[in-house]
Design a protein around this motif. Structure first.
Motif, short mmCIF file in Angstrom:
data_model
loop_
_atom_site.label_atom_id
_atom_site.label_comp_id
_atom_site.label_asym_id
_atom_site.label_seq_id
_atom_site.Cartn_x
_atom_site.Cartn_y
_atom_site.Cartn_z
N THR A 73 0.82 -1.21 0.00
CA THR A 73 0.00 0.00 0.00
C THR A 73 0.85 1.26 0.00
N ASN A 74 2.13 1.14 0.35
CA ASN A 74 2.92 2.36 0.46
C ASN A 74 3.51 2.80 -0.87
N SER A 75 2.87 2.41 -1.93
CA SER A 75 3.26 2.96 -3.22
C SER A 75 2.17 3.93 -3.60
N ASN A 76 2.57 5.01 -4.20
CA ASN A 76 1.59 6.03 -4.54
C ASN A 76 0.57 5.50 -5.52
N SER A 79 -1.94 3.13 -3.69
CA SER A 79 -2.77 3.83 -2.72
C SER A 79 -3.78 4.71 -3.43
N ILE A 98 -8.75 -4.16 2.54
CA ILE A 98 -7.48 -4.07 1.85
C ILE A 98 -6.49 -5.06 2.45
N THR A 99 -5.82 -5.82 1.62
CA THR A 99 -4.75 -6.68 2.12
C THR A 99 -3.51 -6.48 1.26
N GLN A 100 -2.35 -6.69 1.84
CA GLN A 100 -1.11 -6.54 1.09
C GLN A 100 -0.40 -7.89 0.96
N ASN A 102 2.81 -7.99 -0.09
CA ASN A 102 4.25 -7.72 0.04
C ASN A 102 5.06 -8.45 -1.03
N LYS A 107 2.03 -15.06 0.86
CA LYS A 107 1.14 -14.10 1.53
C LYS A 107 -0.10 -13.86 0.68
N ASN A 111 -3.89 -14.26 1.81
CA ASN A 111 -4.85 -13.16 1.68
C ASN A 111 -6.13 -13.63 1.01
N THR A 114 -8.12 -15.62 3.44
CA THR A 114 -8.72 -14.69 4.40
C THR A 114 -9.96 -14.03 3.80
N LEU A 227 15.12 -0.77 -5.63
CA LEU A 227 16.12 0.29 -5.72
C LEU A 227 17.51 -0.34 -5.86
N THR B 73 -2.49 5.59 3.51
CA THR B 73 -1.67 4.38 3.54
C THR B 73 -0.36 4.57 2.78
N ASN B 74 -0.28 5.59 1.94
CA ASN B 74 0.93 5.71 1.13
C ASN B 74 2.06 6.43 1.86
N SER B 79 2.11 2.53 6.58
CA SER B 79 2.06 1.22 5.92
C SER B 79 2.86 0.19 6.71
N GLU B 86 -1.00 -6.20 11.40
CA GLU B 86 -1.64 -7.33 10.73
C GLU B 86 -1.00 -8.65 11.13
N ASN B 95 -8.74 -10.61 11.27
CA ASN B 95 -8.40 -9.96 10.02
C ASN B 95 -8.65 -8.48 10.16
N ILE B 98 -8.74 -2.07 6.45
CA ILE B 98 -8.02 -0.81 6.45
C ILE B 98 -8.86 0.27 5.79
#
Lengths: 346, 346
Positions: A73-76, A79, A98-100, A102, A107, A111, A114, A227, B73-74, B79, B86, B95, B98
């Motif tokens: 979720t921490n990508s613009n 999100s 919302i589930t991530q 990663n 995972k 998800n 779940t 990166l 979240t971003n 995040s 979680e 569960n 978000i």
DNA sequence: TATATTTGCTTAATCGTTTAAGCAAAAGTA
DNA sequence: TACTTTTGCTTAAACGATTAAGCAAATATA
């Protein structure tokens, strides 16, 4: 300490009607008189009635919940997609979970379990980098609930998909770089097994050929696009006997890594090397030099994904015609590729 | 087309026992024989039984869902908090749902309604910037479900809270800047109505006094701490008759804006001006110069918040003793404040 | 051997809502 | 007036699990 929640039964008692009548009144059933509806709604408000979502979901088989799976979720991009998806879905009476993943296959499987366990009415997902085996997605399909993919999709699954035209994006980028006088363009791409990265690579190769630029296998590398990957692959490209004069990186994060290496080695960007990223992450406009990149229309992707879900839910008769929404992307030219043509030229 | 789900009734039929026995066997009730338990679990697996979460939630009054509200979240901080929350909650059988408030008070209220409607067993939240009125949070408390706040909390609510020591963080920063020879330190802060920003301001002022530095009201400004705010406030500080030689900004985004202005005006960082941000967002280590900032221990905050929720759920007897977890933060010194003391000195 | 306890299940009610079926009363039609 | 149709509700059965209460049979205790 008023622990007891108000139920339709309470409302029914107040008005001396049956709970069924209350339920129908709340849903504006045509067989209930306007007078009764008004009265029911008034009493509901007075008693601060909150419908028990679980009970109605159990009975009707609908949870009004939509599951969302994203790599992170921490990508613009993600999100923003989620935010716009949520807007559309909330208006239609749906809430989202919302589930991530990663980027992890394991995972992602969890998800999905779940979400199925939570009885979501549908799943909107973007696949993890690692994902190759699609059986858990087949599981969703076999349950008969709508599955919609965006960005990271997979043709084999044969489900609705919303994304940008990656093949075309590569063409745009190559043509832009050529217009800036680049002659030898490299591509730091993702793994071919992921559809979008494969399309970007195909687009890159076809555009290179179209414009009669050298096609050198050394100039095309695959990676996870972190990166750190960007750093490593850039170093490798610079170590070539005949290094490129431009690099098109399939992710902004990896592009940033590449930029760091270029800065460290005092290679002037864009004068000596042009750089293009992908995704329009906010930092691309913050670093020095700012990075040319591709905007993916996250807002539209989110909205269209949500609307597609709603269409599927409404179309009880599961029509096999799939939605394949391919949006045109937009090149955002910044300093990392915007060199002055009066010095170097065609 | 096998639409029908397996229920405990199906399992019961296969084994010629009652559904109640099946339910108990699945929950390892002590009054069910090992033989029956084994048989039930075997048949459950064979028939691919998936418990109907809605039915059990309805009956038991527990949804096993925890609602999470974050401003957005971003951000790397949120995040990461969510990811760790979680982890703990999944292990405990919960569960999470978000939701994002986008810093909007109105959206936050809607989110709370949504979550209550979805019958979550608890809510873990970080308040929006805009939020002043707390009545919607009181609504959660009055429903009797656990409410846990993190990062952006509010003392008046009298609920469990997990965050870092903002007051102490300001002290750390000021002492670091003084050790680097700074004599006139400014603070671009958030609005005092938000607890964390108030604490940072208080810490700033007290630390200034403690070390006998000038306390000039012009050097303390409040804002929303967006990147743009950082730009504007930095410009204002530079326009002062007696500008500062260091700026402590209460958010990395605003710090980045300030840095842009400093770069544009050719003010050398850190030689002429030291800069410190807050939050350890990834870009702080990517820009030039890299920004000194404060690490907030997002992992721990997420874990502790989740554990606190679980404690609350298990402690049926609502003990009024609240958890106030204040973690120590960590200063990450980077180039924007790391100047050579051999030139400038005490 | 007679009684108490434990074991291993069953029965039936329940959570709060939805919904198919049904039934009077009102309104419409011939 | 006699009928069909429509209106406005009620009744009761779901949805799939949990759980209090109960009851035989097996085992333990005296």
């Amino acid at each position: 300490m008023n622990k007891k929640r108000t139920t339709i039964k309470d409302i029914a008692n107040v008005l001396n009607i049956s709970p069924a009548a209350v339920s129908k009144a709340m849903h504006d059933d045509s067989r209930i008189s306007e007078k009764t509806k008004k009265a029911v709604k008034r009493v509901a408000k007075e008693l601060n009635y909150q419908p028990n979502h679980l009970a109605s979901a159990l009975r009707s088989g609908k949870s009004n919940l939509v599951g969302v799976i994203v790599p992170r979720t921490n990508s613009n991009f993600f999100s923003s997609v989620i935010e716009n998806m949520e807007g559309v879905l909330n208006k239609a009476g749906y809430n989202i979970i919302i589930t991530q993943s990663n980027e992890s296959f394991e995972k992602e499987c969890k998800n999905i379990d779940t979400l199925l366990f939570t009885q979501v009415d549908g799943i909107i997902a973007s696949m993890a980098n690692e994902t190759v085996d699609l059986s858990h997605y087949e599981k969703i399909k076999s349950k008969g609930i709508p599955l919609i993919l965006f960005d990271r999709g997979e043709n084999d699954l044969n489900v609705d998909y919303i994304g940008i035209d990656d093949y075309d994006s590569s063409h745009m980028i190559i043509e832009h770089l050529i217009s800036k006088g680049c002659k030898r363009i490299a591509h730091i791409g993702g793994f071919r097994r992921t559809r979008i990265f494969n399309n970007r690579i195909r687009g890159f190769i076809d555009a290179i050929h179209k414009h009669n630029l050298p096609h050198d296998d050394d100039l095309i590398v695959e990676s996870s696009l972190t990166l750190e990957d960007g750093r490593i692959k850039m170093q490798e490209l610079l170590a070539l006997d005949n290094p490129p004069d431009a690099v098109y990186v399939a992710s902004d994060y990896a592009a940033l890594g590449a930029l760091q290496v270029l800065n460290e080695q005092n290679i002037k960007v864009p004068e000596e090397m042009c750089l293009v990223g992908f995704g329009n992450e906010p930092f691309t406009s913050l670093v020095s030099p700012t990075i040319t990149t591709v905007k993916q229309h996250s807002k539209q992707i989110g909205k269209i994904a949500a609307e597609t879900f709603i269409k599927r839910i409404k179309a009880k008769n599961w029509k096999p015609k799939l939605e394949k929404n391919i949006l045109k992307s937009e090149l955002i030219v910044r300093n990392s590729s915007n060199r002055d043509l009066s010095i170097k030229s065609t």
